[in-house]
Enzyme design. Structure first.
Site, PDB file in Angstrom:
ATOM      1  N   HIS A 307      48.791  35.217   4.145  1.00  0.00           N
ATOM      2  CA  HIS A 307      48.443  36.633   3.962  1.00  0.00           C
ATOM      3  C   HIS A 307      47.015  36.836   4.407  1.00  0.00           C
ATOM      4  O   HIS A 307      46.168  35.977   4.208  1.00  0.00           O
ATOM      5  CB  HIS A 307      48.611  37.046   2.486  1.00  0.00           C
ATOM      6  CG  HIS A 307      48.678  38.521   2.329  1.00  0.00           C
ATOM      7  ND1 HIS A 307      47.557  39.291   2.213  1.00  0.00           N
ATOM      8  CD2 HIS A 307      49.740  39.366   2.310  1.00  0.00           C
ATOM      9  CE1 HIS A 307      47.929  40.562   2.115  1.00  0.00           C
ATOM     10  NE2 HIS A 307      49.243  40.638   2.169  1.00  0.00           N
ATOM     11  N   ASP A 364      57.170  38.676   0.581  1.00  0.00           N
ATOM     12  CA  ASP A 364      58.418  38.709   1.334  1.00  0.00           C
ATOM     13  C   ASP A 364      59.192  37.405   1.289  1.00  0.00           C
ATOM     14  O   ASP A 364      60.321  37.339   1.759  1.00  0.00           O
ATOM     15  CB  ASP A 364      58.125  39.073   2.804  1.00  0.00           C
ATOM     16  CG  ASP A 364      57.779  40.540   2.934  1.00  0.00           C
ATOM     17  OD1 ASP A 364      58.312  41.331   2.139  1.00  0.00           O
ATOM     18  OD2 ASP A 364      56.969  40.896   3.808  1.00  0.00           O
TER      19      ASP A 364
HETATM   20  N1  CMC Z   1      52.830  29.480   9.325  1.00  0.00           N
HETATM   21  C1  CMC Z   1      52.023  28.570   9.921  1.00  0.00           C
HETATM   22  N2  CMC Z   1      50.695  28.737  10.111  1.00  0.00           N
HETATM   23  C2  CMC Z   1      50.170  29.891   9.677  1.00  0.00           C
HETATM   24  C3  CMC Z   1      50.933  30.874   9.052  1.00  0.00           C
HETATM   25  C4  CMC Z   1      52.305  30.643   8.877  1.00  0.00           C
HETATM   26  N3  CMC Z   1      53.084  31.560   8.282  1.00  0.00           N
HETATM   27  N4  CMC Z   1      50.137  31.924   8.722  1.00  0.00           N
HETATM   28  C5  CMC Z   1      48.899  31.602   9.125  1.00  0.00           C
HETATM   29  N5  CMC Z   1      48.922  30.368   9.718  1.00  0.00           N
HETATM   30  C6  CMC Z   1      47.759  29.643  10.234  1.00  0.00           C
HETATM   31  C7  CMC Z   1      47.283  30.217  11.558  1.00  0.00           C
HETATM   32  O1  CMC Z   1      47.917  29.578  12.649  1.00  0.00           O
HETATM   33  C8  CMC Z   1      45.801  29.931  11.488  1.00  0.00           C
HETATM   34  O2  CMC Z   1      45.613  28.557  11.760  1.00  0.00           O
HETATM   35  P1  CMC Z   1      44.256  28.068  12.510  1.00  0.00           P
HETATM   36  O3  CMC Z   1      43.131  28.429  11.601  1.00  0.00           O
HETATM   37  O4  CMC Z   1      44.447  26.600  12.681  1.00  0.00           O
HETATM   38  O5  CMC Z   1      44.219  28.817  13.820  1.00  0.00           O
HETATM   39  C9  CMC Z   1      45.461  30.143  10.013  1.00  0.00           C
HETATM   40  O6  CMC Z   1      46.686  29.857   9.309  1.00  0.00           O
HETATM   41  C10 CMC Z   1      45.001  31.559   9.676  1.00  0.00           C
HETATM   42  O7  CMC Z   1      46.014  32.447  10.107  1.00  0.00           O
HETATM   43  P2  CMC Z   1      45.751  33.830  10.838  1.00  0.00           P
HETATM   44  O8  CMC Z   1      46.914  34.153  11.701  1.00  0.00           O
HETATM   45  O9  CMC Z   1      44.396  33.823  11.467  1.00  0.00           O
HETATM   46  O10 CMC Z   1      45.695  34.796   9.585  1.00  0.00           O
HETATM   47  P3  CMC Z   1      45.904  36.336   9.596  1.00  0.00           P
HETATM   48  O11 CMC Z   1      45.206  36.837   8.419  1.00  0.00           O
HETATM   49  O12 CMC Z   1      45.529  36.901  10.936  1.00  0.00           O
HETATM   50  O13 CMC Z   1      47.504  36.510   9.462  1.00  0.00           O
HETATM   51  C11 CMC Z   1      49.649  36.791   8.539  1.00  0.00           C
HETATM   52  C12 CMC Z   1      48.144  36.800   8.272  1.00  0.00           C
HETATM   53  C13 CMC Z   1      50.388  37.324   7.305  1.00  0.00           C
HETATM   54  C14 CMC Z   1      49.989  37.714   9.732  1.00  0.00           C
HETATM   55  C15 CMC Z   1      50.094  35.342   8.859  1.00  0.00           C
HETATM   56  O14 CMC Z   1      49.821  34.505   7.752  1.00  0.00           O
HETATM   57  C16 CMC Z   1      51.579  35.254   9.235  1.00  0.00           C
HETATM   58  O15 CMC Z   1      51.911  35.411  10.414  1.00  0.00           O
HETATM   59  N6  CMC Z   1      52.488  34.977   8.247  1.00  0.00           N
HETATM   60  C17 CMC Z   1      53.917  34.986   8.496  1.00  0.00           C
HETATM   61  C18 CMC Z   1      54.431  36.419   8.515  1.00  0.00           C
HETATM   62  C19 CMC Z   1      54.519  37.018   7.131  1.00  0.00           C
HETATM   63  O16 CMC Z   1      55.042  36.404   6.205  1.00  0.00           O
HETATM   64  N7  CMC Z   1      54.066  38.275   7.007  1.00  0.00           N
HETATM   65  C20 CMC Z   1      54.172  39.036   5.764  1.00  0.00           C
HETATM   66  C21 CMC Z   1      52.842  39.315   5.125  1.00  0.00           C
HETATM   67  S1  CMC Z   1      53.037  39.893   3.441  1.00  0.00           S
HETATM   68  C22 CMC Z   1      53.838  41.416   3.577  1.00  0.00           C
HETATM   69  C23 CMC Z   1      52.939  42.471   4.031  1.00  0.00           C
HETATM   70  O17 CMC Z   1      52.258  43.060   3.163  1.00  0.00           O
HETATM   71  O18 CMC Z   1      52.911  42.748   5.233  1.00  0.00           O
END
Ligand code: CMC
Length: 428
Positions: A307, A364
């Site tokens: 998240h 989710d």
């Molecule tokens: N699986 C594997 N690695 C992950 C995941 C994941 N689900 N989420 C984040 N990472 C890694 C990412 O690759 C990065 O690694 P590094 O630092 O080595 O590059 C690190 O964790 C930080 O991630 P980020 O993408 O920079 O974080 P963000 O804040 O931009 O993204 C997120 C947040 C929710 C989009 C992401 O965690 C994600 O894609 N999760 C899966 C989709 C999901 O479940 N979304 C629902 C969110 S809750 C409902 C809502 O309110 O929308």
């Protein structure tokens, strides 16, 4: 004297006002930075940017705190009804019994959608995604209620639009489902509660009596409350930015629905179930899928994990996980997907990669399992999220207008070509 921060640029010192929120949240006000220094700030994905001052939802990602208008999510999910929470989010205070009765009555009064809208459904392909139809339907509502097109019209006109939206979204959502399964539309039955009425329109048939199950209605009530607002997330920010151009509320909410649809946001609930089913079908080798999620050359991510704001736990996920066990128990359902989800959660939570990055199950991860248990088809999961999020979107839109926020218009750092002369086609 108010607190100031100092920024030194090319030997010159500039002062930036420090803004402090009611929970002691600190921000640097950089709104005049460009005018005084020529510099903008760069923050891809707005990871560190406050876009507004808001009094709706407080969220502390480090401590796993979520409150609507000051009330903890745990108490609201346990004790309140969804319309009561909607009233709270929209108006800022909990309703008295008389206020709630009148709010519910107003909502009941507007549940029907215009008959002409039924004809739109005939044009969509049978396999159309429900979110695509719903976003179009909500935008189309502005054409049926032209008085909604000026967001600065009388407060009464805005109030009417808000009530119409809250009343009609469940009706339209159920129509989307009925259209997909080619069953007749069910007209709302207003003596039923908000959630029971939605269940009746989704699952009832004109040829049969339908009695909404209280266990399912309670589960849905909780789920909708947990989704009701989440401060400046992708869809709420979209609603605010679209509304900031003075676009009408229907258009702004339709844009919010589109933003929610994506699998990184509300679409994650559908993506989680599809992922769990895929893992199960593939033989259930969890280590293989965890390794894929960790591999930066592999686009696979563990859906339902991580998240932008919560880095220790998502308080909504904690409530939902418990509710999931209770509901499946009460309905006597054994779902192998839930076993996979629990095992996957355990393996991921013990893995250094996920620990180091603060990746935990989000709301989710478990919501889809509940939706499935209560008979909601997978493609409708994000629609369910939207039903819950609607009061939050509306409150964000209204607050933005009431605060007189300017049109949303970020800056950029241009990295393209410098000026060059046009080359006529024959010389290229
Ligand atoms: N699986 C594997 N690695 C992950 C995941 C994941 N689900 N989420 C984040 N990472 C890694 C990412 O690759 C990065 O690694 P590094 O630092 O080595 O590059 C690190 O964790 C930080 O991630 P980020 O993408 O920079 O974080 P963000 O804040 O931009 O993204 C997120 C947040 C929710 C989009 C992401 O965690 C994600 O894609 N999760 C899966 C989709 C999901 O479940 N979304 C629902 C969110 S809750 C409902 C809502 O309110 O929308």
């Amino acid at each position: 004297m108010s607190e100031m921060a100092k920024l030194e640029l090319n030997g010159e010192v500039f002062e930036l006002p420090v803004i402090t929120g009611t929970e002691n949240e600190k921000a640097l006000d950089i709104s005049k930075l460009r005018a005084s220094t020529g510099y903008i700030t760069l923050d891809r994905g707005f990871k560190n940017t406050g876009s507004c001052q808001s009094a709706i939802t407080f969220l502390n990602g480090e401590e796993g705190i979520l409150r609507y208008r000051g009330y903890p999510i745990e108490q609201l999910a346990e004790k309140a009804s969804f319309l009561e929470v909607s009233y709270l989010i929209l108006k800022g205070e909990l309703p008295t019994q008389a206020q709630l009765d009148s709010f519910e009555e107003d909502i009941d009064h507007h549940t029907l959608v215009h008959e002409d809208m039924k004809r739109f459904f005939e044009a969509y392909p049978a396999k159309a995604h429900p979110m695509g139809i719903l976003a179009s339907m909500i935008c189309s509502m502005s054409t049926f209620y032209p008085e909604s097109q000026d967001p600065n019209r009388s407060p009464e006109a805005v109030d009417l639009t808000i009530k119409r939206l809250i009343a009609k979204l469940p009706t339209l959502a159920a129509m989307v489902y009925k259209n997909a399964v080619r069953h007749p539309f069910m007209y709302p039955k207003n003596e039923l509660g908000y959630i029971e009425n939605f269940m009746y329109m989704m699952f009832g048939m004109p040829t049969e009596d339908y009695e909404p199950s209280p266990v399912i209605a309670n589960a849905l009530n909780k789920l909708l409350i947990l989704h009701a607002d989440h401060e400046q997330n992708c869809s709420a920010s979209t609603v605010r930015i679209v509304g900031s151009s003075q676009a009408n509320l229907y258009a702004s909410i339709s844009a919010g629905l589109s933003a929610l649809w994506g699998p990184l946001h509300g679409g994650a609930n559908q993506a989680v179930i599809e992922m769990l089913e895929m893992i199960e079908k593939d033989g259930g080798d969890l280590d293989k899928w965890i390794d894929k999620a960790k591999d930066k050359n592999d686009p696979f991510r563990l859906m339902g994990f991580g998240h932008r704001v919560y880095k220790n736990f998502d308080p909504r996920a904690t409530i939902i996980k418990e509710a999931c066990d209770d509901i499946l128990g009460e309905l006597g359902i054994e779902d192998p997907t839930l076993d996979i989800a629990k095992k996957l959660e355990k393996v991921a939570l013990e893995d250094e990669y996920f620990i180091k990055r603060g990746l935990y199950p989000n709301v989710d991860f478990y919501s889809g399992i509940i939706y499935r248990a209560i008979g909601i088809p997978t493609e409708m999961f994000t629609v369910m999220f939207a039903l819950g999020r609607l009061p939050g979107w509306i409150a964000q839109w209204k607050e933005m207008l009431d605060n007189g926020d300017p049109i949303g218009r970020p800056r950029q750092v241009y990295v393209g070509e410098s000026a060059r002369d046009f080359i006529p086609l024959e010389k290229r």
